[in-house]
Structure formats: C-alpha cells, structure tokens
Scaffold this motif. Structure first.
Motif, PDB file in Angstrom:
ATOM      1  N   ASN A 114       0.859  -1.186   0.000  1.00  0.00           N
ATOM      2  CA  ASN A 114       0.000   0.000   0.000  1.00  0.00           C
ATOM      3  C   ASN A 114       0.897   1.239   0.000  1.00  0.00           C
ATOM      4  O   ASN A 114       1.603   1.513   0.960  1.00  0.00           O
ATOM      5  N   ASP A 115       0.854   1.985  -1.091  1.00  0.00           N
ATOM      6  CA  ASP A 115       1.759   3.125  -1.239  1.00  0.00           C
ATOM      7  C   ASP A 115       1.102   4.465  -0.938  1.00  0.00           C
ATOM      8  O   ASP A 115       1.602   5.519  -1.333  1.00  0.00           O
ATOM      9  N   SER A 116       0.017   4.450  -0.215  1.00  0.00           N
ATOM     10  CA  SER A 116      -0.734   5.695   0.025  1.00  0.00           C
ATOM     11  C   SER A 116      -0.100   6.619   1.064  1.00  0.00           C
ATOM     12  O   SER A 116      -0.476   7.793   1.139  1.00  0.00           O
ATOM     13  N   MET A 117       0.850   6.145   1.826  1.00  0.00           N
ATOM     14  CA  MET A 117       1.392   6.977   2.904  1.00  0.00           C
ATOM     15  C   MET A 117       2.099   8.232   2.388  1.00  0.00           C
ATOM     16  O   MET A 117       2.115   9.255   3.060  1.00  0.00           O
ATOM     17  N   CYS A 118       2.645   8.200   1.199  1.00  0.00           N
ATOM     18  CA  CYS A 118       3.358   9.357   0.649  1.00  0.00           C
ATOM     19  C   CYS A 118       2.533  10.103  -0.400  1.00  0.00           C
ATOM     20  O   CYS A 118       2.992  11.124  -0.929  1.00  0.00           O
ATOM     21  N   ALA A 119       1.346   9.613  -0.699  1.00  0.00           N
ATOM     22  CA  ALA A 119       0.529  10.198  -1.763  1.00  0.00           C
ATOM     23  C   ALA A 119       0.234  11.686  -1.558  1.00  0.00           C
ATOM     24  O   ALA A 119       0.347  12.466  -2.513  1.00  0.00           O
ATOM     25  N   PRO A 120      -0.122  12.133  -0.347  1.00  0.00           N
ATOM     26  CA  PRO A 120      -0.383  13.573  -0.179  1.00  0.00           C
ATOM     27  C   PRO A 120       0.858  14.430  -0.463  1.00  0.00           C
ATOM     28  O   PRO A 120       0.756  15.484  -1.096  1.00  0.00           O
TER      29      PRO A 120
END
Length: 79
Positions: free
Chosen positions: A33-39
């Motif tokens: 899950n690569d969402s941690m750096c998305a913002p």
C-alpha cells in the motif's frame, strides 16, 4: 538532485525521504500500500507543474514517443 523549480526542491526532498522510508520499511516487507506518501507527492507534483509552466516547457513534447522513428535523431525544434 534538485527539482526543476527551486521552490520545489524542499518538497522533493520530503517526498524522497517518505518514499525511501516506505520502500524499505513497508514495500520490501511485502506491504505494498503506497498511500502513505501520496499527499506529499501531490503537493510536489503541483509545484513541479507550476515550475514547468514558468520555464515555458511544453509537456506534449516530453510525452512524444520518438524512439525508433526518423525523428529520434533530429535535434529538437527551437521556437
């Protein structure tokens, strides 16, 4: 490496640090899950798009697929 826009360099470093942390602490351990750096990536991407416009660069020229075509070896068109 610095970003295309001087104002974006700190944002790039923050995103790079986040990505490297995610890659080593999550991805390599099977958590994809690569969402941690998305913002952070979104903010950096917006900054880069503004810098590209400020430098009068045409993204359509960057996106052209020239490999294997007769245009591949021609010098770029200068306005």
């Amino acid at each position: 490496m610095n970003s295309i826009g001087e104002a974006c360099t700190d944002l790039k470093k923050q995103y790079d640090d986040c990505f490297n942390s995610w890659f080593s602490d999550h991805f390599l351990k099977g958590r994809t899950n690569d969402s941690m750096c998305a913002p952070m990536f979104k903010v950096y991407q917006d900054c880069v798009k503004k810098a590209i416009k400020a430098h009068n660069l045409d993204l359509d020229d960057v996106r052209k697929d020239l490999l294997g075509t007769p245009q591949e070896k021609k010098p770029p068109h200068k306005p």
